[in-house]
Enzyme design. Structure first.
Site, PDB file in Angstrom:
ATOM      1  N   PRO A  62       0.847  -1.194   0.000  1.00  0.00           N
ATOM      2  CA  PRO A  62       0.000   0.000   0.000  1.00  0.00           C
ATOM      3  C   PRO A  62       0.887   1.250   0.000  1.00  0.00           C
ATOM      4  CG  PRO A  62       0.024  -0.992   2.177  1.00  0.00           C
ATOM      5  CD  PRO A  62       0.764  -1.932   1.267  1.00  0.00           C
ATOM      6  N   HIS A  63       0.450   2.275  -0.709  1.00  0.00           N
ATOM      7  CA  HIS A  63       1.268   3.482  -0.799  1.00  0.00           C
ATOM      8  C   HIS A  63       0.422   4.695  -1.141  1.00  0.00           C
ATOM      9  CE1 HIS A  63       1.119   1.516  -4.731  1.00  0.00           C
ATOM     10  NE2 HIS A  63       1.196   2.718  -5.268  1.00  0.00           N
ATOM     11  N   GLY A  64       1.006   5.847  -0.891  1.00  0.00           N
ATOM     12  CA  GLY A  64       0.306   7.075  -1.219  1.00  0.00           C
ATOM     13  C   GLY A  64       1.213   8.282  -1.166  1.00  0.00           C
TER      14      GLY A  64
END
Length: 149
Positions: A62-64
């Protein structure tokens, strides 16, 4: 430094991907890498709605990109209980790499980190090292060559 001993947990207690992302984001906040857990988690979950970050083989990335991220960071979490992640292979996740990069992501830092990490995750021996790791040092050693320069 993208990751340090305070950004690794080998006993992540989470039942959902949302809970896992929040707990890992809290580690990043404690280390001064992000300003707001809620704002960052919201950003990551928006990305999850667009496409799953469960890449298969028990792994999620997961990333942002968010203005709440002060500097690029990798937070690693390992759980013995598989977490449903809507993974590409349909299997639960046990190894989670939460990536955070500042919104003004100069030089596409997130792509560099994702590329290096993805390349390593294609190596079955590397994945086995992560799965068998019982110390934080083993995780840090395995990830020591991931750089943003």
């Amino acid at each position: 430094m993208l990751i340090n001993k305070n950004l690794v947990t080998l006993n992540l207690k989470a039942k959902t991907k949302e809970e896992a992302i929040k707990k890992l984001a809290e580690l990043a906040q404690k280390e001064g890498k992000i300003a707001s857990v809620d704002e960052y988690v919201k950003c990551v979950l928006e990305r999850e709605k667009a496409y799953t970050t469960g890449v298969g083989n028990g792994i999620a990335i997961p990333h942002g990109k968010s203005k709440t991220v002060k500097e690029a960071v990798i937070v690693f979490g390992k759980t013995s209980d598989g977490i449903e992640w809507n993974s590409l292979d349909g299997k639960p996740v046990n190894l989670i790499f939460l990536l955070g990069v500042p919104e003004e992501n100069v030089n596409n830092v997130h792509l560099k980190i994702l590329s290096q990490l993805s390349r390593k995750l294609m190596n079955d021996n590397f994945v086995e090292i992560l799965k068998r790791a019982i110390t934080i040092e083993e995780i840090l050693n395995a990830l020591s060559d991931i750089r943003v320069s």
